[in-house]
Design an enzyme around this catalytic site. Sequence first.
Site, PDB file in Angstrom:
ATOM      1  N   CYS A  14      11.799   0.802  17.209  1.00 19.79           N
ATOM      2  CA  CYS A  14      11.998   1.301  15.997  1.00 19.79           C
ATOM      3  C   CYS A  14      13.294   2.134  15.867  1.00 19.79           C
ATOM      4  O   CYS A  14      13.969   2.400  14.862  1.00 19.79           O
ATOM      5  CB  CYS A  14      10.735   2.228  15.185  1.00 19.79           C
ATOM      6  SG  CYS A  14       9.374   1.024  15.269  1.00 19.79           S
ATOM      7  N   CYS A  82     -10.697  38.750 -10.764  1.00 24.16           N
ATOM      8  CA  CYS A  82     -11.195  37.663 -11.495  1.00 24.16           C
ATOM      9  C   CYS A  82     -10.251  36.505 -11.593  1.00 24.16           C
ATOM     10  O   CYS A  82      -9.273  36.719 -11.001  1.00 24.16           O
ATOM     11  CB  CYS A  82     -11.835  38.163 -12.930  1.00 24.16           C
ATOM     12  SG  CYS A  82     -10.234  38.561 -14.052  1.00 24.16           S
ATOM     13  N   ASP A 501      -9.281   1.415  12.284  1.00 23.41           N
ATOM     14  CA  ASP A 501      -8.516   0.787  13.479  1.00 23.41           C
ATOM     15  C   ASP A 501      -9.614   0.257  14.465  1.00 23.41           C
ATOM     16  O   ASP A 501     -10.568   0.879  14.765  1.00 23.41           O
ATOM     17  CB  ASP A 501      -7.678   1.660  13.962  1.00 23.41           C
ATOM     18  CG  ASP A 501      -6.950   1.431  15.230  1.00 23.41           C
ATOM     19  OD1 ASP A 501      -6.405   0.284  15.361  1.00 23.41           O
ATOM     20  OD2 ASP A 501      -6.922   1.935  16.403  1.00 23.41           O
ATOM     21  N   ASP A 694      -6.360   6.560  15.468  1.00 19.73           N
ATOM     22  CA  ASP A 694      -6.250   7.666  16.578  1.00 19.73           C
ATOM     23  C   ASP A 694      -4.990   7.445  17.277  1.00 19.73           C
ATOM     24  O   ASP A 694      -4.518   8.387  18.161  1.00 19.73           O
ATOM     25  CB  ASP A 694      -7.281   7.334  17.752  1.00 19.73           C
ATOM     26  CG  ASP A 694      -7.209   5.910  18.331  1.00 19.73           C
ATOM     27  OD1 ASP A 694      -6.556   5.081  17.870  1.00 19.73           O
ATOM     28  OD2 ASP A 694      -7.535   5.908  19.810  1.00 19.73           O
TER      29      ASP A 694
END
Length: 806
Positions: A14, A82, A501, A694
Site C-alpha cells: 500500500c 450548575c 475478525d 486486533d
Amino acid sequence: MKEYVVKGMTCAACVRAVEKAASKVEGVSSPVVNLSTEKLTFELSGDFDEEKLFNLVKKAGYELEEVSKERIVTLEIDGMTCAACVSAVKKAVAKLEGVSEVSVNLATERATVKYDPDKLRISSIKEAIEKAGYRASAFTNSDSEQSRLKKEAAIKSYKQKFLVSIVFAIPLLIIAMGHMTGLKLPSFIDPHMNPLNFALVQLFLTLPIIIAGRDFYLKGIPNLFRGHPNMDTLVGLGTGAAFIYGVFATVQIASGYHNYAGDLYFESAGVIIALISLGKYFENLSRGKTSEAIRKLMNLAPKKALVKREERFVEIPLEEVEAGDVLLVKAGMSIPVDGTVIDGTASVDQSMLTGESIPVDVGEGSKVTGGTVNINGAIEIRASRVGSDTVLSKIIKMVEEAQASKAPIARLADTVSGYFVPFVLVVALVTFVSWIALGYGFTFSMSMTIAVLVIACPCALGLATPTAIMVATGRGAGMGILFKNGEALETTHKVDAVIFDKTGTITRGKPQLVDFKVLNGFTEKEAARLVASIASRSSHPLDRAILDGYEGDLLQVSDFQAVAGGGISATINGGKVKLGNPGFIGTTGKEVDELVRSLSELGKTPVVASYDEKAMAVLGIADVIKDSSVRAIEKLKRSGVETYMMTGDNERTARAIAAQVGVDRVIAEVMPQHKAEKVGQLKEKGFTVAMVGDGINDSPALAAADVGIAIGSGTDIAIEAADVVLMKDDLNDVVNSINLSKATIRNIKQNLFWAFFYNTIGIPVAAGLFYTALGLRLNPMIAGAAMAFSSVSVVMNALRLKRIKI
C-alpha cells in the site's frame, strides 16, 4: 513541506502504491509514506495540483485527508456550580474566532477546546472564560494530584460553610418559629414583649450565615449583570431578598411598626443557605467518588525504581527512568515501567490492569507492563516504554479523556440550561407581580418569589450526564474495558450487529497441532519423533506448531530441503521423510484422501507425513478457538445482536470455524483493504455495527464501524483506530461493554427525567399555582432542602453504576 493522512493502508505494498500515485503529480517532490503514522509527506517543487493528487490516490484505492492544524487544550475551570455555568463557559469560548469545538464538563470541572493556533492563543480563551465570571488554568495529566487536592479543599470548604451555617441556623429557626409551635421564648426576645430584640437577635444570627455563603452574592449577582445568571444567582437573589426584607422590617420595628415582627424572613435566608451548603458538601463528596478509578490507576505505578548504575542498583524517582535502563523488581514490588525481562523468573499479578485474576509466569524475554505486581521471585527488566508512553499512562489518559468528554445525549441538557435560569428569573418576577396584583401583599408575594428562585436549581440537570459517564468509564476501566469518549459509551448500547475478525480475535491467532493420525503400521511415538525432527529444521508456522506439540528427544537430520508452497524433506535414520500438503507428498491412497477431506471440512489445515514414499501420518493443524468465543457469541445472539465473522480464509474453512462458535453469518475471502467496505455495506442496511479486531489490517474497519472494539493484546494501530479497548483477551467483554453502555444510558435517562420532572413540578408549586384552589404553598426553607436533595440524588443514582451487575 506538505502532509496528508492516508486512509486504507494495510501493508508495504500500500505504501508503494500511494508513493507511486503521488510521484505522478506535478510539483510533488520525494513523496514518503509512513505506514505506522499513516501519513504522506513531500516537498513542493513548483505549482501543485492538490485535486489531481487526491484523485490519483483514490484511483489507487486509498483516501487522503489534510492534516489538521488544530490543537486541543484542556482547561480546569473554577467557579462552576450548575448547568447554567456550563452553558455560560461554553458560549463564551465558542464565539471566539478559531474555536471549532468546545466541551464543558461540570462533573470534572474542565473544558476541552479544539482551536486553530494560527487564529487564537490559549491566553485569549482564558480571558474569555474569566470575563464570563470563572477562572481557567491549563490542565495536564501531571496536574491530576494537584486537581485532586483542590477538590478535597473544596469539599472541606463546603463542610466548614455548612457547620458555620447550621450552628447559627438552628437557634435562628428556634427563635423565629418556636413561638408558633407553642415554645415559650425568654421575655427579652419574645416577639410580643420585645419585638425589636426579637428582630435584632435574628439579624445577628443571620449575619455569620450570610458571610459563610458570601459566594452566592459575590459570584451569583455579578453573573446576572454579565448576562450569565446561574444557580448562585438564583440562591443569591432569593436569600438576599429575604435578608434585605428582614433588615427593612427590623428598621420598621425600630420605628414603631411592630406588626412587621410577624414576617422577618431571616430564618428563610439562614436555613436555605445552611441546607444548600449541606447539599453542596454531599454533592462534592459524592462527585469525588466518581473519579476513584483514575486515582487507583495512578497509584499502581510506584514513585521510585531500582535502576542499575555501575553494576549496582540505586533507587531513583520514577520520572528519571529512561528507555534502555535496567531495573530490578523484587517480590512484592510494582513493576515501574513497561519492559522486557532479561534475567530471573516471577509470577506477575496483572489484575488491576486487565481484570485477570490468575497471575502470569514471566521469564527471560517476557514482556511486562508497568503497574502490575511481582508476587514472587526477583527479575531484572530492560525498560522499553517510560513516562507517558507506558501502557498504564495511556490507559489513564484514555479514561480521563473519556470522563471529560460528553455523550450526545447531554446536548439536550446543555440546550435547556442555556435558557433555564433566565426563564426562572422571569417566572419569579411574574410570580411577585401577580400576587401583588391579586392583593396578597408584599410579604406573601416575596415568600412565593423566594421559593421559586430557590427551588429552580439547574444543578441536577448539569450533573445528570457527566457523573454517570465518569462512574461508568471508571467501572469499565476496573473491568478492563476502556471507552475512549462519551460518544462511544453512548453508541455502544445501540449495537445490533457485531463483526468479529477471525484470526487473533475469535481464534488464538497461533496454529496448534490438534490431530495426529498414524497409518500403515507406524506407531504414534515413532511417527511423532520423525515428524518433530524434520519440523525442527523449518521456520514455517505450521512446522513450528508441530514442534511445539512434541515433547521428547529429536533425531539427526540431513539433506534437509524446503519447497515453497509444498513442504519439507530430509533424510532421517537412512530413510526419506517428507512433510507437507498432499500434493507435495504425492499418491497417498484413499484413507489419506478421506482424512485430508474431513480435516478440511472442519476448518483444519491437513499436513501429510511420509517415510520412504509410504504415508506415515496425517496431521490436523488449526488456529484454536478461544475459550471465550463460543460463550460471548451465544450471549450476543440471546440479546438479539446479529453476529458476523470476517476473514481472508476460503469459504469452506471460514464456515467450519463459524459453525464451531455459532456465528450467524460469514464474510469470507475478504482482502484487508476491503474490510471497511463490508462494514459500510452493513451500516447501509440500517445496522449499528461494532467491529472487533486486533491487527493492523483491521484498523480501517475499526475506524469505519459505528463502534470499533480493539483487543488490548493487539497492535497499537488497531487500538488507536478503535473506540473501545478490551484489556483482557476475552470476547465476553464485548458483551460486557454493550451491557455497561445500556446500564449507563438507562442511568442518564433516569437522571434527566428526575431533573426535568423535579423542576416541572417544583416551579409551579413554588409559584403558588395551586394555592388558591388547593391551599398548596411551598415554604422557601423546604424549597431549599428539596433543591439540595435533587443534586445529591442525581449523583447518588450515578454512583449505583459502580455496583450494578453487568
